[in-house]
Design an enzyme around this catalytic site. Structure first.
Site, PDB file in Angstrom:
ATOM      1  N   ASP A 164       4.692  -2.190  -2.240  1.00 18.90           N
ATOM      2  CA  ASP A 164       3.769  -1.991  -2.604  1.00 18.90           C
ATOM      3  C   ASP A 164       2.423  -0.831  -2.123  1.00 18.90           C
ATOM      4  OD1 ASP A 164       1.128  -2.702  -4.724  1.00 18.90           O
ATOM      5  OD2 ASP A 164       0.650  -4.661  -4.083  1.00 18.90           O
ATOM      6  N   ASP A 351       0.344   2.870  -8.526  1.00 17.37           N
ATOM      7  CA  ASP A 351       0.582   1.705  -7.281  1.00 17.37           C
ATOM      8  C   ASP A 351       1.911   1.344  -7.910  1.00 17.37           C
ATOM      9  OD1 ASP A 351       0.690  -0.419  -7.339  1.00 17.37           O
ATOM     10  OD2 ASP A 351      -0.874  -1.353  -8.786  1.00 17.37           O
TER      11      ASP A 351
END
Length: 570
Positions: A164, A351
């Site tokens: 992430d 992201d």
């Protein structure tokens, strides 16, 4: 005891079903051009010896040992590399209706999130003080589709994690997680089983948009591909409340953001890779395979980029705010038509832990209208158009500054950068007992959206009636709060492309790329890949470019030069 000796000790008489497998493994070792690099001599010896034993003595390898052998063989194949790059194979999870339902917030939860503005996207204060400004909780890991495997401890305990770029901590479930249901469905870290574990004990808690975890910090080695990052600080999660992580296909999260947003100021795994000299270049890159039928989900490469993952050249933009991988982007185009909203610039974040594309509600609503997405009709929006629409148009035509119009009509107060709600208290209507204050208080953001829409139509020289009808129609396309909007799967071929201007170049997404298909055949549902996210200046307007965008464009995160690069994915 050597690996081959241990294997011999595990041999048991069980028939000859595995002879062919062993023979193929040995043959593969011999014909592989890099076999001497990929396979230790003990493994080659074991394959050869086990084959001889199975033929001459009628015994075969016990199933478990054979499975372990094959796993180690494949592990070497996947992660070994002659180009100095460290490759992590990513698995892809197809969107699942049950998982999406489990991860969806009810209206009460959504309002609580919006009211508290929980702590997903946080930025250091621009004015230089040490306080962090909370932005919004958007993170919904139930939408995450790409995950890979790491090991924690010695010997390594295996976990599947989301890699992430929108967070910076590593956490995995702890064996001390006794009272959270989610922990019973995932692998758990056992410190007593690791020779390299070091006690830390500092408490930790992370709040996400649709879930939270809490626990304590520990230190241990972390294996990422063929790399072993020594003495890395991570979180042992002892609480994973709610249903968010119960249905998740992954065990934990490995953050690849900057240390500035790391909970507890823990040093991220990526930082330690660099500090310990484990990679060649301070770069990592994502290739996400958006082909539904593809067997390979994608690949995360540490130490550089794989030229087979992209076409042409990368367009690089500088990181403007360390914390997230944040950069400036230009206007958003629907078809070939600019929306005008980000003509003066917007902030954006790449992201990998967010599946969708999130942006200002006003632009998302325009996109929803163009693609026929069904949202939630907004009472506040329609009230603004009906009561103030003509006045807004007159002000725009007269040359009034768009950002000040809603304060001029009395729905907002202008703070120097944008309109803010006037904070009108609830006033009971004595004639019907209804409260009108909540409606009035919500009309400020509705007014600002209407200004954007009407300005866009004026640029096309539309008449007043057409502008008002268009704005009223957009009110019916308002996206669900913190949710999703459905589209007709049959209409996908006729939907327009949506483009994002980055580094002066338009990066186009086709409807096949930005629509999520859930289920198959007649049961299939199609979901818009766009969701609403409103962040006020100076932090915003803000876009979150998640996996939908990164799937279309190979993404390079250049830590050494503090920049992000995009090129068409191969």
């Amino acid at each position: 005891m050597s690996s081959s000796t241990y294997a011999y000790a595990s041999l048991k008489s069980k028939g000859s079903d595995n002879k062919k497998i062993l023979r193929r493994l040995y043959s593969f070792c011999l014909v592989s051009p890099s076999s001497h690099q990929l396979f230790p001599l003990s493994l080659l010896t074991f394959a050869s010896s086990a084959l001889d034993i199975s033929v001459n003595m009628g015994i075969t390898v016990k199933g478990v040992v054979l499975s372990l052998f094959i796993s180690s063989l494949l592990f070497s194949l996947v992660f070994a590399s002659d180009d100095g790059l460290v490759r992590i194979g990513l698995k892809k999870m197809k969107p699942d209706r049950n998982n999406r339902l489990a991860g969806r917030l009810d209206s009460k939860d959504r309002e609580a999130l919006r009211a508290s503005i929980a702590k997903k996207y946080r930025f250091p204060n621009d004015l230089g003080d040490s306080e962090e400004t909370d932005i919004v909780a958007l993170k919904n890991y139930m939408d995450a589709q790409y995950y890979g495997e790491i090991g924690v401890g010695t010997p390594p305990q295996k976990f599947t994690v989301i890699f992430d770029t929108g967070s910076s901590n590593l956490w995995v479930p702890s064996s001390r997680c006794y009272f959270s249901v989610a922990c019973f469905f995932h692998s758990k870290y056992k410190s007593e089983d690791s020779r390299t574990y070091k006690k830390n004990g500092k408490s930790a808690s992370i709040q996400y948009g649709t879930g939270a975890i809490s626990g304590f910090f520990s230190n241990d080695n972390v294996q990422v591909g063929k790399l072993v990052v020594k003495d890395n600080e991570f979180i042992e999660a002892t609480e994973e409340p709610g249903v968010t992580f119960v249905a998740a296909k992954f065990d934990g999260i490995l953050g690849l953001g900057f240390q500035e947003i790391s909970v507890g100021d823990a040093v991220p795994v990526w930082y330690n890779m660099i500090k310990q000299g484990l990679i060649h270049d301070q770069v990592f890159s994502f290739w996400l395979n958006r082909n539904i039928q593809g067997e390979v989900g994608g690949e995360l490469v540490f130490g550089g980029v794989d030229p087979n993952h992209y076409k042409g050249e990368h367009t690089y933009v500088p990181v403007t705010q360390k914390g997230y991988w944040q950069f400036n982007m230009g206007d958003v185009l629907i078809g070939e038509k600019p929306t005008g909203y980000c003509a003066g610039g917007c902030a954006a974040i790449a992201d990998s832990g967010t599946s969708l594309l999130a942006g200002p509600t006003s632009v998302i609503t325009m996109i929803n209208e163009a693609i026929g997405a069904t949202g939630v009709a907004s009472q506040e929006c329609k009230a603004v158009v009906q009561q103030y629409g003509e006045t807004i148009i007159d002000l725009l035509v007269s040359g009034a500054q768009p950002m000040k119009i809603c304060s001029k009509v009395g729905l907002c107060t202008f703070d120097g950068t944008h309109g803010v709600s006037m904070g009108i208290e609830n006033v009971a209507d004595e004639s019907n007992g209804k409260s009108s204050g909540s409606l009035r208080g919500a009309m400020c953001p509705a007014c600002e959206m209407a200004v954007v829409w009407m300005q866009n139509q004026l640029m096309d020289n539309q008449t007043q009636d057409r502008i008002l009808n268009y704005a009223d129609k957009l009110c019916d396309r308002m996206p669900n709060p913190m949710g999703e909007s459905a589209v007709d799967c049959k209409s996908i071929p006729s939907m327009p492309p949506v483009s994002f201007t980055i580094g002066g170049k338009a990066f186009k997404l086709t409807p096949e790329q930005y629509i999520l298909k859930v289920g198959e055949g007649s049961e299939a549902q199609c979901i818009s890949g766009f969701t609403a996210l409103d962040v006020s200046p100076p932090r915003g307007p803000l876009w979150i470019l998640g996996d939908i965008f990164m799937g279309g464009y190979h993404t390079v995160f250049d830590f050494g030069k503090l920049r992000v690069g995009f090129a068409e994915a191969a």
